[in-house]
Design an enzyme around this catalytic site. Structure first.
Site, PDB file in Angstrom:
ATOM      1  N   GLY A   1      96.371  73.755   6.049  1.00  0.00           N
ATOM      2  CA  GLY A   1      95.818  75.109   6.063  1.00  0.00           C
ATOM      3  C   GLY A   1      96.559  76.001   5.090  1.00  0.00           C
ATOM      4  O   GLY A   1      97.710  75.725   4.721  1.00  0.00           O
TER       5      GLY A   1
ATOM      6  N   GLN B   1      99.534  83.724   1.285  1.00  0.00           N
ATOM      7  CA  GLN B   1     100.478  82.683   0.857  1.00  0.00           C
ATOM      8  C   GLN B   1     100.374  82.398  -0.641  1.00  0.00           C
ATOM      9  O   GLN B   1     101.269  81.783  -1.208  1.00  0.00           O
ATOM     10  CB  GLN B   1     100.242  81.391   1.636  1.00  0.00           C
ATOM     11  CG  GLN B   1     100.670  81.462   3.095  1.00  0.00           C
ATOM     12  CD  GLN B   1     100.495  80.126   3.776  1.00  0.00           C
ATOM     13  OE1 GLN B   1      99.393  79.769   4.184  1.00  0.00           O
ATOM     14  NE2 GLN B   1     101.564  79.363   3.884  1.00  0.00           N
TER      15      GLN B   1
ATOM     16  N   CYS C   1     105.202  74.959   8.105  1.00  0.00           N
ATOM     17  CA  CYS C   1     104.469  75.921   7.293  1.00  0.00           C
ATOM     18  C   CYS C   1     104.834  75.717   5.828  1.00  0.00           C
ATOM     19  O   CYS C   1     106.011  75.548   5.504  1.00  0.00           O
ATOM     20  CB  CYS C   1     104.835  77.338   7.729  1.00  0.00           C
ATOM     21  SG  CYS C   1     104.009  78.615   6.763  1.00  0.00           S
ATOM     22  N   LEU C   2     103.821  75.727   4.954  1.00  0.00           N
ATOM     23  CA  LEU C   2     104.075  75.529   3.522  1.00  0.00           C
ATOM     24  C   LEU C   2     104.985  76.618   2.955  1.00  0.00           C
ATOM     25  O   LEU C   2     105.644  76.412   1.941  1.00  0.00           O
ATOM     26  CB  LEU C   2     102.758  75.508   2.745  1.00  0.00           C
ATOM     27  CG  LEU C   2     101.823  74.324   3.047  1.00  0.00           C
ATOM     28  CD1 LEU C   2     100.495  74.506   2.316  1.00  0.00           C
ATOM     29  CD2 LEU C   2     102.466  73.007   2.662  1.00  0.00           C
TER      30      LEU C   2
ATOM     31  N   HIS D   1      97.577  79.511  13.559  1.00  0.00           N
ATOM     32  CA  HIS D   1      98.631  79.620  12.538  1.00  0.00           C
ATOM     33  C   HIS D   1      98.124  80.412  11.329  1.00  0.00           C
ATOM     34  O   HIS D   1      98.802  81.324  10.852  1.00  0.00           O
ATOM     35  CB  HIS D   1      99.058  78.199  12.129  1.00  0.00           C
ATOM     36  CG  HIS D   1     100.151  78.135  11.119  1.00  0.00           C
ATOM     37  ND1 HIS D   1     101.424  77.670  11.417  1.00  0.00           N
ATOM     38  CD2 HIS D   1     100.184  78.470   9.800  1.00  0.00           C
ATOM     39  CE1 HIS D   1     102.176  77.740  10.323  1.00  0.00           C
ATOM     40  NE2 HIS D   1     101.450  78.209   9.328  1.00  0.00           N
ATOM     41  N   GLU D   2      96.924  80.089  10.850  1.00  0.00           N
ATOM     42  CA  GLU D   2      96.396  80.771   9.651  1.00  0.00           C
ATOM     43  C   GLU D   2      96.007  82.219   9.963  1.00  0.00           C
ATOM     44  O   GLU D   2      96.203  83.110   9.132  1.00  0.00           O
ATOM     45  CB  GLU D   2      95.207  80.010   9.059  1.00  0.00           C
ATOM     46  CG  GLU D   2      95.508  78.586   8.592  1.00  0.00           C
ATOM     47  CD  GLU D   2      96.788  78.446   7.791  1.00  0.00           C
ATOM     48  OE1 GLU D   2      97.145  79.362   7.017  1.00  0.00           O
ATOM     49  OE2 GLU D   2      97.471  77.417   7.945  1.00  0.00           O
TER      50      GLU D   2
ATOM     51  N   HIS E   1      99.074  84.234   9.775  1.00  0.00           N
ATOM     52  CA  HIS E   1      99.411  84.541   8.370  1.00  0.00           C
ATOM     53  C   HIS E   1      98.655  85.781   7.893  1.00  0.00           C
ATOM     54  O   HIS E   1      99.239  86.676   7.280  1.00  0.00           O
ATOM     55  CB  HIS E   1      99.032  83.382   7.446  1.00  0.00           C
ATOM     56  CG  HIS E   1     100.098  82.343   7.290  1.00  0.00           C
ATOM     57  ND1 HIS E   1     101.363  82.627   6.847  1.00  0.00           N
ATOM     58  CD2 HIS E   1     100.077  81.005   7.490  1.00  0.00           C
ATOM     59  CE1 HIS E   1     102.081  81.509   6.795  1.00  0.00           C
ATOM     60  NE2 HIS E   1     101.323  80.502   7.186  1.00  0.00           N
TER      61      HIS E   1
HETATM   62 NI    NI Z   1     101.817  78.511   7.333  1.00  0.00          NI
END
Ligand code: NI
Length: 170
Positions: A46, A51, A93-94, A135-136, A139
């Site tokens: 995701g 991000q 998380c990226l 999660h997204e 963000h």
């Molecule tokens: Ni993330």
């Protein structure tokens, strides 16, 4: 399509709330395509627009990508309209590389939003998809998973980050 740079903790844009999309123009389509490519290249399941440095309510999710079967979802202006149960499982998380932790989430969620053409969509999800959606959406509201783990674990994370960050400068 192009791979965009993924912003990393502690960049401020990750803590900034995104704005609703009003125009489904070519600029939006390019952003969506780039986010999809960036997510797959990472690889991740995701990605939210802030991000990659864009303050728009746009998220892409594909929880099947880790198993080689695509189930791509593009979500614009999403909101959670129902949640049930509780699930505690490991998340990464990226934007926070090399860190995973147990995060408490709802077990099931219902999310409504728009697709990339502006058509309404509704998603009923449990399991990994429910987790990815929460999660997204976090963000897009300027929240990271470390904001969901309690004060003590968050202090541990910050200390570890400070230590590793100092070490990498030596
Ligand atoms: Ni993330």
């Amino acid at each position: 399509m192009a791979i965009r740079e993924i912003k990393k903790y502690p960049e401020k844009i990750l803590r900034t709330k995104t704005e609703p999309v009003n125009e489904f123009n070519s600029e939006l389509q390019k952003l969506v395509d780039d986010m999809i490519e960036t997510m797959y290249a990472a690889p991740g399941v995701g990605l939210a627009a802030n991000q990659v440095g864009i303050l728009k309510q746009v998220a892409v999710i594909d929880v099947g990508s880790s198993e080689g079967k695509s189930s791509l979802i593009v979500l614009i202006n999403p909101e959670i309209i129902n949640e049930e149960g509780e699930n505690n499982s490991e998340e990464g998380c990226l934007s926070i590389p090399d860190y995973t932790t147990i995060v408490k989430r709802a077990e099931r969620v219902k999310v409504k939003g728009l697709d990339r053409d502006g058509k309404p969509i509704e998603i009923d999800a449990d399991g990994l998809l429910a987790k990815a959606l929460q999660h997204e959406l976090d963000h897009l509201n300027g929240l990271l998973l470390i904001d969901r783990i309690g004060r003590i674990k968050k202090e541990f994370f910050k200390k570890r980050y400070a230590r590793e960050h100092a070490a990498s400068k030596e």
